[in-house]
Scaffold this motif. Structure first.
Motif, PDB file in Angstrom:
ATOM      1  N   GLU A 144       1.239  -1.150  -0.318  1.00 56.68           N
ATOM      2  CA  GLU A 144       0.232   0.003   0.057  1.00 56.68           C
ATOM      3  C   GLU A 144       0.789   1.105  -0.142  1.00 56.68           C
ATOM      4  O   GLU A 144       0.782   2.645  -0.836  1.00 56.68           O
ATOM      5  CB  GLU A 144      -0.440   0.001   0.851  1.00 56.68           C
ATOM      6  N   ALA A 145       1.688   1.043   1.077  1.00 55.50           N
ATOM      7  CA  ALA A 145       2.684   2.520   0.999  1.00 55.50           C
ATOM      8  C   ALA A 145       3.379   2.616  -0.284  1.00 55.50           C
ATOM      9  O   ALA A 145       4.200   3.520  -0.587  1.00 55.50           O
ATOM     10  CB  ALA A 145       3.446   2.597   2.796  1.00 55.50           C
ATOM     11  N   ALA A 146       3.908   1.935  -1.053  1.00 58.23           N
ATOM     12  CA  ALA A 146       4.979   1.473  -2.381  1.00 58.23           C
ATOM     13  C   ALA A 146       4.569   2.253  -3.673  1.00 58.23           C
ATOM     14  O   ALA A 146       5.768   2.328  -4.146  1.00 58.23           O
ATOM     15  CB  ALA A 146       5.826  -0.272  -1.987  1.00 58.23           C
ATOM     16  N   VAL A 147       3.615   2.225  -3.424  1.00 55.25           N
ATOM     17  CA  VAL A 147       2.338   3.374  -4.223  1.00 55.25           C
ATOM     18  C   VAL A 147       3.213   4.616  -4.522  1.00 55.25           C
ATOM     19  O   VAL A 147       3.706   5.154  -5.993  1.00 55.25           O
ATOM     20  CB  VAL A 147       1.106   2.871  -4.444  1.00 55.25           C
ATOM     21  N   VAL A 148       3.545   4.945  -3.511  1.00 53.60           N
ATOM     22  CA  VAL A 148       4.845   6.257  -3.331  1.00 53.60           C
ATOM     23  C   VAL A 148       5.865   6.704  -3.933  1.00 53.60           C
ATOM     24  O   VAL A 148       6.540   5.439  -2.568  1.00 53.60           O
ATOM     25  CB  VAL A 148       4.035   6.564  -2.084  1.00 53.60           C
ATOM     26  N   GLU A 149       5.877   7.025  -5.010  1.00 52.36           N
ATOM     27  CA  GLU A 149       7.228   7.411  -5.412  1.00 52.36           C
ATOM     28  C   GLU A 149       8.397   7.467  -4.794  1.00 52.36           C
ATOM     29  O   GLU A 149       8.068   9.057  -4.414  1.00 52.36           O
ATOM     30  CB  GLU A 149       7.025   7.475  -6.996  1.00 52.36           C
ATOM     31  N   GLY A 150       9.451   7.829  -4.822  1.00 49.36           N
ATOM     32  CA  GLY A 150      10.588   8.364  -4.437  1.00 49.36           C
ATOM     33  C   GLY A 150      10.518   8.126  -2.553  1.00 49.36           C
ATOM     34  O   GLY A 150      11.026   9.047  -2.006  1.00 49.36           O
ATOM     35  N   LEU A 151      10.037   7.417  -2.024  1.00 47.69           N
ATOM     36  CA  LEU A 151      10.275   6.910  -0.380  1.00 47.69           C
ATOM     37  C   LEU A 151      10.534   6.287   0.016  1.00 47.69           C
ATOM     38  O   LEU A 151      10.206   4.633  -0.638  1.00 47.69           O
ATOM     39  CB  LEU A 151       8.684   7.868  -0.369  1.00 47.69           C
ATOM     40  N   GLU A 152      11.269   5.371   0.517  1.00 45.75           N
ATOM     41  CA  GLU A 152      12.213   4.372   1.622  1.00 45.75           C
ATOM     42  C   GLU A 152      11.045   3.207   2.280  1.00 45.75           C
ATOM     43  O   GLU A 152      10.680   4.604   2.896  1.00 45.75           O
ATOM     44  CB  GLU A 152      13.012   4.157   1.490  1.00 45.75           C
ATOM     45  N   ILE A 153      10.570   2.433   2.148  1.00 39.47           N
ATOM     46  CA  ILE A 153      10.098   1.978   2.487  1.00 39.47           C
ATOM     47  C   ILE A 153      10.175   0.481   3.213  1.00 39.47           C
ATOM     48  O   ILE A 153      11.452  -0.636   2.233  1.00 39.47           O
ATOM     49  CB  ILE A 153       8.194   0.757   1.678  1.00 39.47           C
ATOM     50  N   ILE A 154      10.629   0.757   5.070  1.00 38.72           N
ATOM     51  CA  ILE A 154      10.698  -0.077   5.460  1.00 38.72           C
ATOM     52  C   ILE A 154       9.842  -0.770   6.019  1.00 38.72           C
ATOM     53  O   ILE A 154       9.403  -0.941   7.450  1.00 38.72           O
ATOM     54  CB  ILE A 154      11.695  -0.035   6.428  1.00 38.72           C
ATOM     55  N   ALA A 155       9.631  -2.214   5.769  1.00 40.32           N
ATOM     56  CA  ALA A 155       8.734  -3.547   5.993  1.00 40.32           C
ATOM     57  C   ALA A 155       8.739  -3.839   7.076  1.00 40.32           C
ATOM     58  O   ALA A 155       9.981  -5.006   6.861  1.00 40.32           O
ATOM     59  CB  ALA A 155       7.780  -3.820   4.854  1.00 40.32           C
ATOM     60  N   VAL A 156       8.333  -3.803   8.351  1.00 38.14           N
ATOM     61  CA  VAL A 156       8.842  -4.771   9.886  1.00 38.14           C
ATOM     62  C   VAL A 156       7.911  -5.938  10.236  1.00 38.14           C
ATOM     63  O   VAL A 156       6.895  -5.321  10.603  1.00 38.14           O
ATOM     64  CB  VAL A 156       9.194  -4.536  11.009  1.00 38.14           C
ATOM     65  N   HIS A 157       8.421  -7.194  10.230  1.00 37.88           N
ATOM     66  CA  HIS A 157       7.356  -7.876  11.368  1.00 37.88           C
ATOM     67  C   HIS A 157       7.481  -7.985  12.552  1.00 37.88           C
ATOM     68  O   HIS A 157       5.571  -8.435  13.302  1.00 37.88           O
ATOM     69  CB  HIS A 157       7.960  -8.798  11.158  1.00 37.88           C
ATOM     70  N   THR A 158       8.325  -7.396  13.090  1.00 41.29           N
ATOM     71  CA  THR A 158       8.323  -6.914  14.936  1.00 41.29           C
ATOM     72  C   THR A 158       9.070  -6.033  15.529  1.00 41.29           C
ATOM     73  O   THR A 158       9.548  -5.346  14.414  1.00 41.29           O
ATOM     74  CB  THR A 158       8.928  -8.513  15.731  1.00 41.29           C
ATOM     75  N   LEU A 159       8.913  -5.545  16.267  1.00 45.37           N
ATOM     76  CA  LEU A 159       9.886  -4.479  17.292  1.00 45.37           C
ATOM     77  C   LEU A 159      10.588  -4.309  17.084  1.00 45.37           C
ATOM     78  O   LEU A 159      11.972  -3.956  17.181  1.00 45.37           O
ATOM     79  CB  LEU A 159       9.080  -4.784  18.536  1.00 45.37           C
ATOM     80  N   LYS A 160      11.524  -6.549  17.096  1.00 44.80           N
ATOM     81  CA  LYS A 160      13.046  -5.953  16.832  1.00 44.80           C
ATOM     82  C   LYS A 160      13.472  -5.883  15.512  1.00 44.80           C
ATOM     83  O   LYS A 160      14.499  -5.302  15.738  1.00 44.80           O
ATOM     84  CB  LYS A 160      13.423  -7.500  17.452  1.00 44.80           C
ATOM     85  N   ASP A 161      12.620  -6.822  15.070  1.00 44.80           N
ATOM     86  CA  ASP A 161      13.081  -5.649  13.376  1.00 44.80           C
ATOM     87  C   ASP A 161      13.468  -4.162  13.042  1.00 44.80           C
ATOM     88  O   ASP A 161      14.743  -3.723  12.547  1.00 44.80           O
ATOM     89  CB  ASP A 161      11.977  -6.557  11.803  1.00 44.80           C
TER      90      ASP A 161
END
Length: 512
Positions: A144-161
């Protein structure tokens, strides 16, 4: 120690920037300030459990969290991850050098997993406008967020990530494949070729789709009103990227994106609420403002079956969105706008028993009952519906016919061709994309009638008792019919066809 992070909250379909300030000092208390709602206030238990289960230490000190600006109400669970990371940073358990580069969003589970949140797309758009490097979000929301061009998307599963990213040990951005417009992926399996007879009605819906016009179908039960209406999306043109982005923002805020989330909404919405729907559910708003069915149908179709069965007050609130293409909601605590560029298609019976105009079956309603039933639809609302079509039952010989009629794909090609003509016509005009959206000046410029056509319309206005708004609707429909024929000028037969779609105006109906 004091640390600051960026997060967002939603107002309407727009994101507002929130600064999370975390201060850890001597003491044992936990303070959360900045006008939080109950979901935000309850985050302490989720955060402390997630920190403990993730192998970090809960600081045995006083934690003060401020969500700024303090005069803006904060709602939802998207602040959990940001507050948790702020607490860990303020207690020297993680690095702080990367905190000002990223916005942080996510709801925490008790075991440290990160759950999805709503409204990620408008938040990502705002993060790019704020000049941030990227955004740390739940993995579920990554497409969903990755459709915004020019913005790095860091997708995490847990708080540790998330901690690993902020400590600089991992910075791999999520980069899914983003589709390019147009999104011509019409998967509607309902085809106009399945409909027997009803050539006038199918022609009317083709005109409606070509010009973005509203439609009312009136006829006895079993005539096929609902069946035809559900096939309308199959002949609509594909969404442009701008339309898809705006539609996706609405569904993101409402939490109604198709699961699993794969990016932009690629099909025009088709919303069909039940007639028992409340005013707020139809229009939007509430204690925690949400888009209503009108806005969820933005850039698509709102289908209201059995129109007179809806509450009168619910129908009347349709008038302003149909005219202004937006919903304005003003309450004591907030004032927001939701887009509502819709095609309305409605169906109704001609009387309570349904057989007032049936060629064979007897109507059991007296004239007063018929009059009262028809007047459930107000004149101003009826005026805003461009095409008013009488749907008669299909004859037996038509049902038995083996010949196939035109398919939706064939009709759709003509609709797209007409829309392309309109796109060129309104290329430099903001917020006007089809003939139904023309205002008075554009109607005068592009829907000018020559003498014979003007005389025909003048006679129709007198005999049918049409309103000034109906006059404007006929001009716009005539322009659309001409576009379907790729005609530069509106001719007499274009106006004549447009007039026949107004014969259900109140005075004409009672005359019949």
């Amino acid at each position: 120690m004091l640390v600051k992070l960026s997060a967002y909250t939603i107002q309407g379909i727009e994101a507002r920037t929130i600064e999370i300030e975390v201060h850890v000092t001597k003491g044992v208390n936990f303070y959360l300030v900045g006008l939080p709602d109950n979901a935000v206030k309850e985050s302490q238990q989720r955060i402390y459990s997630a920190i403990s289960e993730s192998g970090f230490k809960i600081p045995g000190k006083q934690c003060t969290i401020n969500l700024a600006p303090a005069n803006l109400r904060k709602e939802g669970t998207a602040f959990d991850l940001g507050i948790a990371l702020g607490i860990l940073a303020a207690s020297n358990q993680i690095e702080t050098q990367f905190l000002n580069r990223w916005a942080v969003l996510g709801e925490l589970a008790l075991d440290g997993r990160i759950r999805s949140v709503t409204g990620v797309l408008p938040m990502a758009i705002q993060a790019k406008q704020d000049g941030l490097q990227g955004i740390i979000i739940p993995h579920v929301n990554a497409h969903e967020a990755a459709v915004v061009e020019g913005l790095e998307i860091i997708a995490v599963h847990t708080l540790k990530d998330a901690v690993t990213v902020l400590n600089g040990h991992s910075s791999t951005a999520f980069t899914p494949c983003v589709d390019s417009p147009p999104f011509d992926c019409n998967v509607n399996t309902l085809d106009f070729a399945d409909i027997k007879g009803q050539q006038i009605v199918k022609r009317a819906l083709e005109i409606a789709a070509a010009g973005g016009h509203n439609v009312l179908l009136i006829g006895p039960p079993g005539a096929g009103k609902t069946m035809i209406s559900k096939r309308l999306p199959g002949i609509l043109p594909p969404l442009s990227r701008a339309e898809s982005l705006e539609t996706t923002r609405i569904y993101s805020v409402a939490g109604k994106l198709p699961q699993p989330i794969t990016g932009l909404v690629k099909e025009r919405p088709f919303r069909s609420p039940h007639h028992t729907i409340s005013n707020i559910a139809l229009v939007g708003g509430g204690n925690h403002p949400q888009p209503g069915e009108i806005s969820l149908a933005h850039n698509g179709v709102l289908f209201l079956d059995e129109l007179p069965e809806f509450q009168r007050s619910a129908l009347e609130v349709l008038r302003q969105p149909m005219e202004e293409r937006c919903v304005q909601i003003s309450r004591a605590r907030y004032s927001i706008n939701y887009p509502a560029n819709i095609m309305l298609i409605a169906s109704m019976n001609p009387c309570p028993c349904g057989y007032y105009s049936h060629p064979e079956k007897h109507c059991s309603c007296n004239p007063a009952m018929v009059h009262r039933y028809l007047h459930k639809i107000s004149g101003p609302l009826l005026d805003r519906i461009d095409l008013q079509i009488e749907v008669m039952p299909v004859q037996l010989h038509e049902l038995e016919a083996k010949t196939k009629t035109e398919s939706s794909s064939v009709i759709r090609k003509r609709v797209i061709q007409a829309r392309n003509i309109q796109a060129q016509r309104f290329n430099n005009i903001p917020n006007v994309y089809c003939n139904a959206q023309m205002h008075e000046q554009l109607t005068e410029q592009y829907a000018t009638l020559q003498a014979p056509a003007a005389e025909l319309l003048k006679k129709a206005m007198t005999r049918l008792g049409l309103s000034a708004r109906a006059y404007s609707r006929i001009l716009k429909m005539s322009r659309t019919i001409a576009d379907l024929e790729n005609a530069e000028h509106i001719l007499t037969h274009h106006v004549a066809e447009a007039i026949q779609y107004r014969t259900l105006d109140r005075t004409a109906w009672h005359a019949n």
